[in-house]
Design a protein around this motif. Sequence first.
Motif, PDB file in Angstrom:
ATOM      1  N   ILE A  75     -45.731 -42.428 -46.677  1.00 39.03           N
ATOM      2  CA  ILE A  75     -45.423 -41.626 -47.866  1.00 39.03           C
ATOM      3  C   ILE A  75     -44.592 -42.450 -48.845  1.00 39.03           C
ATOM      4  CG2 ILE A  75     -44.140 -39.615 -48.693  1.00 39.03           C
ATOM      5  CD1 ILE A  75     -45.054 -38.176 -46.103  1.00 39.03           C
ATOM      6  N   ALA A  76     -43.587 -43.182 -48.335  1.00 33.90           N
ATOM      7  CA  ALA A  76     -42.722 -43.985 -49.205  1.00 33.90           C
ATOM      8  C   ALA A  76     -43.502 -45.106 -49.889  1.00 33.90           C
ATOM      9  CB  ALA A  76     -41.567 -44.561 -48.394  1.00 33.90           C
ATOM     10  N   LEU A  77     -44.440 -45.720 -49.188  1.00 33.47           N
ATOM     11  CA  LEU A  77     -45.200 -46.835 -49.747  1.00 33.47           C
ATOM     12  C   LEU A  77     -46.504 -46.392 -50.412  1.00 33.47           C
ATOM     13  CD1 LEU A  77     -44.768 -49.378 -46.812  1.00 33.47           C
ATOM     14  CD2 LEU A  77     -43.546 -49.349 -48.999  1.00 33.47           C
ATOM     15  N   ALA A  78     -46.816 -45.115 -50.351  1.00 35.51           N
ATOM     16  CA  ALA A  78     -48.040 -44.546 -50.900  1.00 35.51           C
ATOM     17  C   ALA A  78     -49.273 -45.250 -50.335  1.00 35.51           C
ATOM     18  CB  ALA A  78     -48.039 -44.590 -52.429  1.00 35.51           C
ATOM     19  N   GLN A  79     -49.298 -45.417 -49.031  1.00 32.44           N
ATOM     20  CA  GLN A  79     -50.414 -46.056 -48.336  1.00 32.44           C
ATOM     21  C   GLN A  79     -51.137 -44.996 -47.496  1.00 32.44           C
ATOM     22  OE1 GLN A  79     -51.515 -49.289 -48.414  1.00 32.44           O
ATOM     23  NE2 GLN A  79     -50.085 -49.508 -50.132  1.00 32.44           N
ATOM     24  N   GLY A  80     -52.356 -44.729 -47.866  1.00 35.51           N
ATOM     25  CA  GLY A  80     -53.132 -43.691 -47.191  1.00 35.51           C
ATOM     26  C   GLY A  80     -53.396 -43.989 -45.723  1.00 35.51           C
ATOM     27  N   LEU A  81     -53.581 -45.269 -45.391  1.00 30.67           N
ATOM     28  CA  LEU A  81     -53.851 -45.631 -44.001  1.00 30.67           C
ATOM     29  C   LEU A  81     -52.633 -45.367 -43.112  1.00 30.67           C
ATOM     30  CD1 LEU A  81     -56.026 -46.740 -42.175  1.00 30.67           C
ATOM     31  CD2 LEU A  81     -55.187 -49.034 -42.648  1.00 30.67           C
ATOM     32  N   LEU A  82     -51.441 -45.661 -43.618  1.00 23.23           N
ATOM     33  CA  LEU A  82     -50.227 -45.371 -42.851  1.00 23.23           C
ATOM     34  C   LEU A  82     -50.017 -43.865 -42.707  1.00 23.23           C
ATOM     35  CD1 LEU A  82     -47.615 -47.997 -44.094  1.00 23.23           C
ATOM     36  CD2 LEU A  82     -48.674 -47.842 -41.852  1.00 23.23           C
ATOM     37  N   ILE A  83     -50.304 -43.132 -43.765  1.00 27.04           N
ATOM     38  CA  ILE A  83     -50.170 -41.666 -43.689  1.00 27.04           C
ATOM     39  C   ILE A  83     -51.130 -41.106 -42.643  1.00 27.04           C
ATOM     40  CG2 ILE A  83     -50.522 -39.505 -44.951  1.00 27.04           C
ATOM     41  CD1 ILE A  83     -49.563 -41.003 -47.480  1.00 27.04           C
ATOM     42  N   ALA A  84     -52.372 -41.565 -42.682  1.00 24.28           N
ATOM     43  CA  ALA A  84     -53.364 -41.082 -41.711  1.00 24.28           C
ATOM     44  C   ALA A  84     -52.965 -41.478 -40.289  1.00 24.28           C
ATOM     45  CB  ALA A  84     -54.740 -41.643 -42.050  1.00 24.28           C
ATOM     46  N   GLY A  85     -52.518 -42.719 -40.111  1.00 23.80           N
ATOM     47  CA  GLY A  85     -52.081 -43.164 -38.784  1.00 23.80           C
ATOM     48  C   GLY A  85     -50.895 -42.365 -38.279  1.00 23.80           C
ATOM     49  N   GLY A  86     -49.944 -42.092 -39.172  1.00 22.29           N
ATOM     50  CA  GLY A  86     -48.781 -41.288 -38.794  1.00 22.29           C
ATOM     51  C   GLY A  86     -49.164 -39.879 -38.392  1.00 22.29           C
ATOM     52  N   LEU A  87     -50.099 -39.284 -39.127  1.00 20.03           N
ATOM     53  CA  LEU A  87     -50.550 -37.938 -38.782  1.00 20.03           C
ATOM     54  C   LEU A  87     -51.262 -37.912 -37.434  1.00 20.03           C
ATOM     55  CD1 LEU A  87     -51.808 -36.655 -42.247  1.00 20.03           C
ATOM     56  CD2 LEU A  87     -49.833 -35.840 -40.957  1.00 20.03           C
ATOM     57  N   VAL A  88     -52.058 -38.935 -37.174  1.00 24.46           N
ATOM     58  CA  VAL A  88     -52.750 -39.014 -35.882  1.00 24.46           C
ATOM     59  C   VAL A  88     -51.743 -39.161 -34.745  1.00 24.46           C
ATOM     60  CG1 VAL A  88     -54.279 -40.445 -34.480  1.00 24.46           C
ATOM     61  CG2 VAL A  88     -54.930 -39.850 -36.798  1.00 24.46           C
ATOM     62  N   LEU A  89     -50.751 -40.045 -34.915  1.00 24.81           N
ATOM     63  CA  LEU A  89     -49.729 -40.233 -33.870  1.00 24.81           C
ATOM     64  C   LEU A  89     -48.920 -38.961 -33.637  1.00 24.81           C
ATOM     65  CD1 LEU A  89     -48.373 -43.817 -34.624  1.00 24.81           C
ATOM     66  CD2 LEU A  89     -49.618 -43.053 -32.599  1.00 24.81           C
ATOM     67  N   VAL A  90     -48.545 -38.287 -34.711  1.00 28.87           N
ATOM     68  CA  VAL A  90     -47.791 -37.033 -34.568  1.00 28.87           C
ATOM     69  C   VAL A  90     -48.639 -35.989 -33.839  1.00 28.87           C
ATOM     70  CG1 VAL A  90     -46.829 -35.094 -35.866  1.00 28.87           C
ATOM     71  CG2 VAL A  90     -46.228 -37.413 -36.504  1.00 28.87           C
ATOM     72  N   GLY A  91     -49.908 -35.905 -34.165  1.00 28.29           N
ATOM     73  CA  GLY A  91     -50.782 -34.937 -33.491  1.00 28.29           C
ATOM     74  C   GLY A  91     -50.945 -35.226 -32.010  1.00 28.29           C
ATOM     75  N   MET A  92     -51.126 -36.520 -31.682  1.00 28.25           N
ATOM     76  CA  MET A  92     -51.259 -36.887 -30.265  1.00 28.25           C
ATOM     77  C   MET A  92     -49.974 -36.601 -29.494  1.00 28.25           C
ATOM     78  SD  MET A  92     -53.448 -40.424 -30.712  1.00 28.25           S
ATOM     79  CE  MET A  92     -52.623 -41.178 -29.364  1.00 28.25           C
ATOM     80  N   ALA A  93     -48.835 -36.959 -30.071  1.00 28.55           N
ATOM     81  CA  ALA A  93     -47.557 -36.745 -29.392  1.00 28.55           C
ATOM     82  C   ALA A  93     -47.252 -35.256 -29.251  1.00 28.55           C
ATOM     83  CB  ALA A  93     -46.440 -37.453 -30.149  1.00 28.55           C
ATOM     84  N   ALA A  94     -47.590 -34.480 -30.268  1.00 31.47           N
ATOM     85  CA  ALA A  94     -47.366 -33.033 -30.179  1.00 31.47           C
ATOM     86  C   ALA A  94     -48.212 -32.415 -29.077  1.00 31.47           C
ATOM     87  CB  ALA A  94     -47.664 -32.374 -31.521  1.00 31.47           C
ATOM     88  N   GLN A  95     -49.418 -32.911 -28.904  1.00 32.44           N
ATOM     89  CA  GLN A  95     -50.282 -32.420 -27.821  1.00 32.44           C
ATOM     90  C   GLN A  95     -49.673 -32.753 -26.457  1.00 32.44           C
ATOM     91  OE1 GLN A  95     -53.061 -30.640 -28.238  1.00 32.44           O
ATOM     92  NE2 GLN A  95     -53.514 -30.512 -26.069  1.00 32.44           N
ATOM     93  N   LEU A  96     -49.102 -33.951 -26.326  1.00 34.57           N
ATOM     94  CA  LEU A  96     -48.495 -34.343 -25.054  1.00 34.57           C
ATOM     95  C   LEU A  96     -47.183 -33.609 -24.783  1.00 34.57           C
ATOM     96  CD1 LEU A  96     -49.058 -38.195 -25.145  1.00 34.57           C
ATOM     97  CD2 LEU A  96     -50.210 -36.524 -23.691  1.00 34.57           C
ATOM     98  N   ALA A  97     -46.460 -33.254 -25.844  1.00 38.83           N
ATOM     99  CA  ALA A  97     -45.162 -32.602 -25.680  1.00 38.83           C
ATOM    100  C   ALA A  97     -45.280 -31.093 -25.530  1.00 38.83           C
ATOM    101  CB  ALA A  97     -44.263 -32.923 -26.869  1.00 38.83           C
ATOM    102  N   ASP A  98     -46.484 -30.558 -25.569  1.00 38.25           N
ATOM    103  CA  ASP A  98     -46.693 -29.119 -25.496  1.00 38.25           C
ATOM    104  C   ASP A  98     -46.245 -28.591 -24.129  1.00 38.25           C
ATOM    105  OD1 ASP A  98     -47.495 -26.543 -25.911  1.00 38.25           O
ATOM    106  OD2 ASP A  98     -49.626 -26.955 -25.678  1.00 38.25           O
ATOM    107  N   PRO A  99     -45.247 -27.716 -24.085  1.00 42.47           N
ATOM    108  CA  PRO A  99     -44.736 -27.227 -22.803  1.00 42.47           C
ATOM    109  C   PRO A  99     -45.510 -26.044 -22.221  1.00 42.47           C
ATOM    110  CG  PRO A  99     -43.393 -26.364 -24.553  1.00 42.47           C
ATOM    111  CD  PRO A  99     -44.427 -27.257 -25.204  1.00 42.47           C
TER     112      PRO A  99
END
Length: 95
Positions: free
Chosen positions: A58-82
């Motif tokens: 978001i800070a660098l306005a790079q779409g690839l980093l934003i997409a990668g960050g969203l994918v990582l957050v989604g994967m981690a949220a799935q693993l952290a689901d209690p």
Amino acid sequence: MPQSEDHRLVDLEARLEQEDPRFTRAMRSGRPARPREYRRTGAWWGLALGVAVLACGIALAQGLLIAGGLVLVGMAAQLADPDPARMAHRGFGRR
């Protein structure tokens, strides 16, 4: 205890030792540890990394980093689901 029940307990102990050796070692020493399915340290680290990558994107306005960050957050949220009902679908609740 009849011999058949002893055999079942030994079999159960062997399977548990194979699935989660850290948990069984902790139980033998008298200092219980969380079973594998309740350890979520890696998921929290993944969530932190995903948020950091997303913020950088978001800070660098790079779409690839934003997409990668969203994918990582989604994967981690799935693993952290209690939710234990979801854990059964992932294979943790099978016998």
